[in-house]
Design an enzyme around this catalytic site. Sequence first.
Site: not given
Length: 266
Positions: A2-3, A52, A123, A164, A256
């Site tokens: 999931p984005e 995310k 981060r 992606n 990816r």
Amino acid sequence: MPEGHTLHRLARLHQRRYAGAPVAISSPQGRFADAASTVDGQVLRRATAWGKHLFHHYVGGATVHVHLGLYGKFTEWTAGDGMPDPVGAVRMRMVGAEYGTDLRGPTVCEVIDEAQVADVVARLGPDPLRWDAEPGWPWERINKSRRPIGALLMDQTIIAGVGNVYRNELLFRHGIDPYRTGRAIGEAEFAQAWTDLVDLMKVGVRRGKIITVRPEHDHGAPSYGPRRPRTYVYRRAGDPCRVCGTAVRTAELEGRNVFWCPTCQT
């Protein structure tokens, strides 16, 4: 995976459904049982997202931190119909006055304090869906990097929430080859892409799906999957570009799959 828009939709949903009242927290699977007991019966103060990552902030300072990873998913049910038996490995069950939700398969499900929340956020790069996100930080990182822009956009320490689909589609919409280095991206070019990314992700939050194809190109070959909107290049390797007809290419970039049109993207 999931984005970012999915996590923001979840945060908004959980805010509406559960915030401001005590919730019952359990772990039918057992893996989260000890941590669940520390927030069980507490008042959920608010639900937020950064990239995310999803955070449930409880009165008293405890926070449930969730990262869905590749397989994590929340499913919701109506509490008024009775509590259903857990189906599958339910890591966390949250039950409010009117609704309940089950979490399965997350990469992370833990209870942390606010200082640890700050450490997680520190981060991460700015989240385009947050009102206070500034493009200056990612631009500085990108402008100094020899890494391909297709890799930099997926780096959560630079921009949080881009996955992606958004990565591939954004680069197509701005005619940028995914292998062009960050140093070769112009400042105005990046500014335009950032503004477009913010707009696209806001559409994702509103609609619950990633929509990137402009109306004038939204025809021809169907989507890459059932009930998915059309994409320009994502998962369309070998298919004709929706704009110029050139075959869409694919390759692996830092682990990816990346997709692009060699004619439209330079």
